[in-house]
Design a protein around this motif. Sequence first.
Motif, PDB file in Angstrom:
ATOM      1  N   ARG A  24       0.837  -1.202   0.000  1.00 58.81           N
ATOM      2  CA  ARG A  24       0.000   0.000   0.000  1.00 58.81           C
ATOM      3  C   ARG A  24       0.866   1.244   0.000  1.00 58.81           C
ATOM      4  NH1 ARG A  24      -4.941  -1.064   4.174  1.00 58.81           N
ATOM      5  NH2 ARG A  24      -6.020  -2.540   2.841  1.00 58.81           N
ATOM      6  N   ASP A  72      -5.131   9.635  -1.731  1.00 54.46           N
ATOM      7  CA  ASP A  72      -5.566   8.345  -2.245  1.00 54.46           C
ATOM      8  C   ASP A  72      -4.661   7.246  -1.720  1.00 54.46           C
ATOM      9  OD1 ASP A  72      -3.293   8.319  -3.855  1.00 54.46           O
ATOM     10  OD2 ASP A  72      -4.350   8.723  -5.694  1.00 54.46           O
ATOM     11  N   GLN A  74      -3.139   3.512  -2.872  1.00 50.80           N
ATOM     12  CA  GLN A  74      -2.910   2.629  -4.009  1.00 50.80           C
ATOM     13  C   GLN A  74      -2.364   1.305  -3.511  1.00 50.80           C
ATOM     14  OE1 GLN A  74      -0.248   4.504  -6.751  1.00 50.80           O
ATOM     15  NE2 GLN A  74      -1.648   6.162  -7.227  1.00 50.80           N
ATOM     16  N   THR A  85      -7.411   2.146  -4.520  1.00 42.57           N
ATOM     17  CA  THR A  85      -8.471   1.505  -3.747  1.00 42.57           C
ATOM     18  C   THR A  85      -9.344   2.518  -3.024  1.00 42.57           C
ATOM     19  OG1 THR A  85      -6.966   1.225  -1.878  1.00 42.57           O
ATOM     20  CG2 THR A  85      -7.158  -0.608  -3.428  1.00 42.57           C
ATOM     21  N   LYS A  86      -8.805   3.692  -2.724  1.00 41.10           N
ATOM     22  CA  LYS A  86      -9.575   4.711  -2.027  1.00 41.10           C
ATOM     23  C   LYS A  86      -9.074   6.084  -2.459  1.00 41.10           C
ATOM     24  CE  LYS A  86     -10.741   6.347   2.567  1.00 41.10           C
ATOM     25  NZ  LYS A  86     -10.447   6.249   3.992  1.00 41.10           N
ATOM     26  N   ARG A  87      -9.999   6.962  -2.796  1.00 43.03           N
ATOM     27  CA  ARG A  87      -9.640   8.337  -3.171  1.00 43.03           C
ATOM     28  C   ARG A  87     -10.592   9.285  -2.461  1.00 43.03           C
ATOM     29  NH1 ARG A  87      -8.957   9.302  -9.138  1.00 43.03           N
ATOM     30  NH2 ARG A  87      -6.819   8.812  -8.643  1.00 43.03           N
ATOM     31  N   SER A  88     -10.020  10.344  -1.913  1.00 41.54           N
ATOM     32  CA  SER A  88     -10.817  11.330  -1.205  1.00 41.54           C
ATOM     33  C   SER A  88     -10.367  12.722  -1.626  1.00 41.54           C
ATOM     34  CB  SER A  88     -10.640  11.156   0.303  1.00 41.54           C
ATOM     35  OG  SER A  88     -11.248  12.217   0.983  1.00 41.54           O
ATOM     36  N   THR A 107     -15.293  11.320  -4.286  1.00 40.43           N
ATOM     37  CA  THR A 107     -14.586  10.046  -4.195  1.00 40.43           C
ATOM     38  C   THR A 107     -14.173   9.617  -5.599  1.00 40.43           C
ATOM     39  OG1 THR A 107     -16.615   8.762  -4.419  1.00 40.43           O
ATOM     40  CG2 THR A 107     -15.946   9.352  -2.183  1.00 40.43           C
TER      41      THR A 107
END
Length: 159
Positions: A24, A72, A74, A85-88, A107
């Motif tokens: 990650r 984010d 990755q 996998t996650k973006r804010s 998102t």
Amino acid sequence: MSRRAILAIGLLTLPLTACLTPARDFHGYVADDAQPRDMKPDEDTRSSVLAQLGSPSTEGLFDDKTWIYMSDVQERIAFLKPKITKRSITAIRFGDDDKVDEVLEYTAADGEVINYAARETPTRGRELGLWEQIFGTVGAVRLPNSDEATPGNPTGRRQ
């Protein structure tokens, strides 16, 4: 199979499992105590947001009334391309009185794919072929009173 053979195969395949564990990576803004979404409209000011969150990732393109905090996560498995996998993305807009007007959250699902046009802008003039590029300067005459640089005059200015 004997126990030794099973143990040997197990020991040889054990390092391969490390390649399947995703690594990650965290990019962008990482909140310590306060989150950008916790900013309250009409209560927080530009200076209180700066004190709680720190400098923004970027500011608005056309004015400085919008601060944007992006982050984010990755994941990468072995040599494969990383996946987000996650973006804010949190945009904080300020009013003329430097108080928070609104807090907008986005998102990865809010993103859009932009297709770029593959057209080229035409330029004036003609295109030279391969042979014209190679032999185009053959026979060109250098004038003695030109402004080109010479060994004794590297600036190219007339003396």
